[in-house]
Design a protein around this motif. Structure first.
Motif, PDB file in Angstrom:
ATOM      1  N   GLN A 244      42.492  26.579  39.566  1.00 44.74           N
ATOM      2  CA  GLN A 244      41.494  26.634  40.470  1.00 44.74           C
ATOM      3  C   GLN A 244      40.337  27.845  39.886  1.00 44.74           C
ATOM      4  O   GLN A 244      39.524  28.429  40.512  1.00 44.74           O
TER       5      GLN A 244
ATOM      6  N   TYR B 156      41.488  30.955  38.333  1.00 41.92           N
ATOM      7  CA  TYR B 156      42.007  32.452  38.457  1.00 41.92           C
ATOM      8  C   TYR B 156      42.833  33.079  37.416  1.00 41.92           C
ATOM      9  O   TYR B 156      43.816  32.248  36.773  1.00 41.92           O
TER      10      TYR B 156
ATOM     11  N   GLY C 151      37.620  32.819  39.871  1.00 37.88           N
ATOM     12  CA  GLY C 151      37.323  32.109  41.147  1.00 37.88           C
ATOM     13  C   GLY C 151      36.025  31.314  41.127  1.00 37.88           C
ATOM     14  O   GLY C 151      35.164  31.498  39.900  1.00 37.88           O
ATOM     15  N   LYS C 152      35.158  30.969  42.005  1.00 39.55           N
ATOM     16  CA  LYS C 152      34.038  30.165  42.222  1.00 39.55           C
ATOM     17  C   LYS C 152      33.355  30.669  43.440  1.00 39.55           C
ATOM     18  O   LYS C 152      33.174  30.125  44.381  1.00 39.55           O
ATOM     19  N   PHE C 153      32.844  31.951  43.445  1.00 38.10           N
ATOM     20  CA  PHE C 153      31.964  32.437  44.327  1.00 38.10           C
ATOM     21  C   PHE C 153      30.445  32.139  44.262  1.00 38.10           C
ATOM     22  O   PHE C 153      29.618  33.110  43.865  1.00 38.10           O
ATOM     23  N   VAL C 154      30.124  31.005  44.629  1.00 37.48           N
ATOM     24  CA  VAL C 154      28.744  30.298  44.534  1.00 37.48           C
ATOM     25  C   VAL C 154      28.528  29.831  45.717  1.00 37.48           C
ATOM     26  O   VAL C 154      29.229  29.384  46.657  1.00 37.48           O
ATOM     27  N   PRO C 155      26.964  29.642  45.770  1.00 35.63           N
ATOM     28  CA  PRO C 155      26.428  28.935  47.064  1.00 35.63           C
ATOM     29  C   PRO C 155      26.974  27.309  46.977  1.00 35.63           C
ATOM     30  O   PRO C 155      27.148  26.791  45.742  1.00 35.63           O
ATOM     31  N   GLU C 156      27.159  26.843  48.162  1.00 37.91           N
ATOM     32  CA  GLU C 156      27.542  25.356  48.297  1.00 37.91           C
ATOM     33  C   GLU C 156      26.979  24.470  47.254  1.00 37.91           C
ATOM     34  O   GLU C 156      27.612  23.550  46.760  1.00 37.91           O
TER      35      GLU C 156
ATOM     36  N   ILE D 186      28.597  23.902  43.890  1.00 37.68           N
ATOM     37  CA  ILE D 186      29.945  23.357  43.938  1.00 37.68           C
ATOM     38  C   ILE D 186      29.910  21.893  43.070  1.00 37.68           C
ATOM     39  O   ILE D 186      30.628  21.785  42.296  1.00 37.68           O
ATOM     40  N   PRO D 187      28.985  20.896  43.749  1.00 34.79           N
ATOM     41  CA  PRO D 187      29.355  19.707  42.899  1.00 34.79           C
ATOM     42  C   PRO D 187      28.859  19.729  41.533  1.00 34.79           C
ATOM     43  O   PRO D 187      29.429  19.041  40.684  1.00 34.79           O
TER      44      PRO D 187
ATOM     45  N   GLU E 285      31.978  21.034  39.673  1.00 32.84           N
ATOM     46  CA  GLU E 285      32.965  20.069  39.665  1.00 32.84           C
ATOM     47  C   GLU E 285      32.623  19.129  38.426  1.00 32.84           C
ATOM     48  O   GLU E 285      33.462  18.802  37.800  1.00 32.84           O
TER      49      GLU E 285
ATOM     50  N   ILE F 150      32.899  41.238  43.288  1.00 32.01           N
ATOM     51  CA  ILE F 150      32.466  39.815  43.284  1.00 32.01           C
ATOM     52  C   ILE F 150      31.007  39.901  42.872  1.00 32.01           C
ATOM     53  O   ILE F 150      29.978  40.341  43.556  1.00 32.01           O
ATOM     54  N   LEU F 151      30.896  39.537  41.643  1.00 31.48           N
ATOM     55  CA  LEU F 151      29.141  39.309  41.173  1.00 31.48           C
ATOM     56  C   LEU F 151      29.272  38.193  40.234  1.00 31.48           C
ATOM     57  O   LEU F 151      30.032  37.835  39.545  1.00 31.48           O
ATOM     58  N   HIS F 152      28.017  37.240  40.505  1.00 33.61           N
ATOM     59  CA  HIS F 152      27.710  36.165  39.577  1.00 33.61           C
ATOM     60  C   HIS F 152      28.916  35.497  39.448  1.00 33.61           C
ATOM     61  O   HIS F 152      29.342  34.503  38.546  1.00 33.61           O
TER      62      HIS F 152
ATOM     63  N   MET G 158      35.375  36.901  40.708  1.00 30.40           N
ATOM     64  CA  MET G 158      35.776  38.313  40.861  1.00 30.40           C
ATOM     65  C   MET G 158      36.208  39.045  39.737  1.00 30.40           C
ATOM     66  O   MET G 158      37.164  38.309  38.826  1.00 30.40           O
TER      67      MET G 158
ATOM     68  N   PRO H 222      27.277  33.185  52.312  1.00 34.31           N
ATOM     69  CA  PRO H 222      26.521  32.183  51.536  1.00 34.31           C
ATOM     70  C   PRO H 222      27.272  32.184  50.030  1.00 34.31           C
ATOM     71  O   PRO H 222      27.090  30.983  49.561  1.00 34.31           O
ATOM     72  N   ASP H 223      27.883  32.977  49.618  1.00 38.83           N
ATOM     73  CA  ASP H 223      28.436  32.449  48.295  1.00 38.83           C
ATOM     74  C   ASP H 223      30.138  32.551  48.412  1.00 38.83           C
ATOM     75  O   ASP H 223      30.684  32.681  47.389  1.00 38.83           O
TER      76      ASP H 223
ATOM     77  N   GLU I 206      37.340  29.320  48.439  1.00 41.75           N
ATOM     78  CA  GLU I 206      37.515  30.841  48.386  1.00 41.75           C
ATOM     79  C   GLU I 206      37.513  31.423  49.778  1.00 41.75           C
ATOM     80  O   GLU I 206      37.652  32.477  49.892  1.00 41.75           O
TER      81      GLU I 206
END
Lengths: 394, 248
Positions: free
Chosen positions: A9, A11, A17-22, A25-26, A29, A282-284, A287, B110-111, B116
């Protein structure tokens, strides 16, 4: 110790992690699938190694720093000469790898962010070589202090876009590159310049820089029939550091030291010392440790070096920090500039200001070493790009 | 119709008034933006409002106080919307607990994609403040179903690839129809609200005719930006809101 981070995942312990807008995500992936199926492919590795040798000029030398060693009169100091890479810094190891991946994925439009301009130049260079469209986002303030690199990128055919939001430095250039990616995700490959960003970027960028550590190990064994006792590298986002550290992580005898930029000093309020003054956030897209206010707003970093002027750090470094495998220490602007002058005179090498931070730590480290020990310092880039800033310190 | 306003923009003293005025002018849901220094999914308009709000000294606790004051006067559903770092920094449990105490009805992060959202989900459930998830045009069918399962309240449908901000009709409408058809086939549990790019009544109607509602944010902030602090700026804003809902 056994070391196999990150998890599937993305980590490294609790970091990453992947803290990005939906919408991204594709794309992540798709990238992960492409990367997983490509990285061990012999054809891809052959291509990557070919271009590293014929275009980048690898392997880079491991130079014995004779006069610097004599200056301290303790352990022997070796320099891993990433400053000798084509374009003048280690950054191109990664851009060659990522652009080859982009080509395999059929992406024709490349975007990048840049701080000091080295990653931008390295990206513009490979895009020119492989005939791809290249857009580089750069903070307006950085464009001012790294004007030479802006001209280099433009000469190489890149579209350099000035970012005037926020602090007008690397963090804002990264925001803007992500906004571009969100908008043009169908045809665009984002080449991130450090071991930051959402999974799989921190792992992928690390893997393309591991060549630094792998060569170092081989070269040192050839010269000294043994491994190093200390490995030093400067850390902004942390790509050159992870590149040289990673092949040594499991070998616990090797002490790994990351040098972060303290700016005017860690308590001056004008610093980029993420580990000394930051805490997890969490940025960019991931984490990691961050410079932030009590409200979780991102603070402006400061360093004389544009490449270290970033309020975050790669998530793998945060993990290595928390498990105690790497020691992270701060060096101020003034210490770095003094050391830059010393190394130039003693070794005939003008290091980048980023790299000079690592050299400056030798003042603290060397008295604790003994003559039978070996120190390797990652000489991550050359200082020609910094002459404008350096002149003010002469 | 759901309306987004950044808490503290154009001034902290205006936020409660704006929300109540939005309700009178036809808003059914309020999305209260929690400003962040690095809003990477937002276009220049919401970036600007976030900068102004932060310069006005907005903090998480001040936003919660605004929710309490809105609740004293109105039952309109309030959804808190913002990037994860200030929430994480506040403490995720503390955030959801406080949101529940103040009477907030939902949270949009939104993020934070569903991958997560694990530990936020736990507190969202414990304190009864649901998380509203987003889908985008490139979200696959299976993933859309998963997002529908995870989301509570509604699903926020992002109409186009891009950051927030108004668009020309041609940019929005070209491929949005097939996307909406897919959304309507796959999202069964929740109502669907669509946002990103809406600038007036016509574009709102065109884009939302096959879903449950639409969301407007940047167009409101642009309207404030061009009139504040002239006399009557609020009246012309509320007039604009009425037009958004009912047309001229």
């Amino acid at each position: 110790m056994k070391y196999d981070a990150p998890t599937k995942q993305g980590y490294f312990g609790k970091f990453g992690g992947k803290f990005v807008p939906e919408i991204l995500i594709p794309a992540l992936e798709e990238l992960e699938t492409a990367y997983d199926s490509t990285i061990d492919d012999p054809g891809f590795q052959q291509d990557y190694r070919y271009h590293l040798k014929e275009f980048v000029g690898r392997p880079t030398a491991l130079t014995f720093a004779e006069r610097l060693t004599a200056h301290y009169g303790k352990a022997k100091i070796y320099l891993k000469r990433e400053d000798l890479c084509h374009t003048g810094a280690h950054k191109i190891n990664n851009t060659v790898g990522q652009v080859l991946l982009a080509i395999r994925m059929g992406k024709k439009r490349i975007i990048a962010e840049t701080g000091a301009g080295q990653h931008g130049v390295a990206t513009a260079t490979v895009c020119a070589k492989f005939g791809l469209e290249c857009i580089v986002y750069m903070g307006a303030e950085d464009m001012e202090r790294q004007k030479l690199n802006v001209d280099r990128m433009r000469l190489l055919g890149a579209d350099v876009r000035s970012v005037t939001s926020g602090s007008q430095t690397l963090k804002d250039a990264t925001n803007e590159a992500i906004r571009d990616w969100v908008t043009n995700v169908h045809n665009t490959f984002y080449i991130i310049g450090s071991v930051v960003g959402p999974h799989p970027y921190p792992r992928m960028t690390r893997d393309f820089h591991r060549i630094i550590g792998i060569e170092t190990r081989e070269q040192l064994f050839a010269k000294e029939q043994r491994g190093p006792d200390y490995v030093l590298a400067c850390v902004g986002g942390g790509s050159n550091a992870i590149g040289i550290f990673h092949p040594f992580i499991e070998d616990e005898k090797v002490k790994l030291i990351g040098i972060e930029a303290a700016g005017f000093g860690v308590d001056s309020g004008k610093t980029a010392a993420t580990f000394t003054k930051g805490r997890p956030g969490i940025l960019h897209g991931s984490m990691s440790y961050l410079l932030q206010t009590g409200e979780g707003q991102i603070e402006l970093a400061h360093s004389v070096s544009a490449g270290l002027d970033y309020p975050g750090v790669g998530p793998e470094h945060s993990y290595l920090h928390d498990i105690g495998r790497v020691q992270y220490v701060p060096v101020t602007d003034d210490e770095a500039m003094e050391s830059l002058k010393l190394v130039s005179r003693l070794e005939g090498i003008i290091p980048a200001i980023e790299t000079a931070h690592a050299f400056a730590w030798l003042d603290k480290l060397m008295p604790q070493t003994s003559a039978d020990e070996l120190v390797v310092l990652n000489c991550s880039g050359r200082g020609d790009k910094d002459m404008g800033t350096i002149s003010k310190y002469l | 119709m759901s309306l987004f306003i950044t808490a503290g923009y154009p001034h902290p003293d205006e936020t409660v008034d704006l929300v109540l005025g939005f309700e009178k002018s036809g808003a059914d849901i309020i999305e209260l933006g929690m400003p962040f220094s690095d809003p990477l999914a937002d276009g220049p308009t919401i970036q600007h409002s976030s900068e102004v709000a932060l310069a006005n000294g907005i903090t998480m606790d001040k936003i919660f106080d605004m929710v309490i004051r809105i609740r004293e006067a109105s039952e309109i559903p309030i959804v808190l919307m913002g990037y994860i770092n200030p929430v994480f920094n506040y403490g995720i449990e503390r955030f959801f607990k406080r949101a529940a105490e103040c009477g907030a009805d939902g949270v949009i992060l939104p993020d934070v994609p569903v991958e997560e959202s694990g530990y936020a989900d736990e507190y969202a459930k414990r304190y009864g403040v649901p998380i509203i998830c987003l889908v985008a045009p490139n979200t696959g069918d299976e993933r859309m179903q998963l997002i529908d399962q995870k989301s509570n309240g509604f699903v926020y449908c992002v109409s186009i690839a891009g950051v927030t901000g108004t668009r020309d009709d041609s940019e929005v409408s070209s491929s949005v129809d097939t996307f909406i058809q897919r959304v309507n086939r796959k999202i069964k549990k929740n109502p669907v609200m669509i946002g990103f790019g809406i600038r007036n009544h016509e574009s709102a109607m065109a884009i939302s005719k096959h879903v449950d509602g639409f969301i407007v944010g940047s167009a409101l902030i642009d309207n404030i930006r061009s009139h504040y602090p002239e006399k009557g700026w609020k009246d012309s804003l509320f007039e604009f809101v009425k037009e958004l809902k009912h047309g001229k």
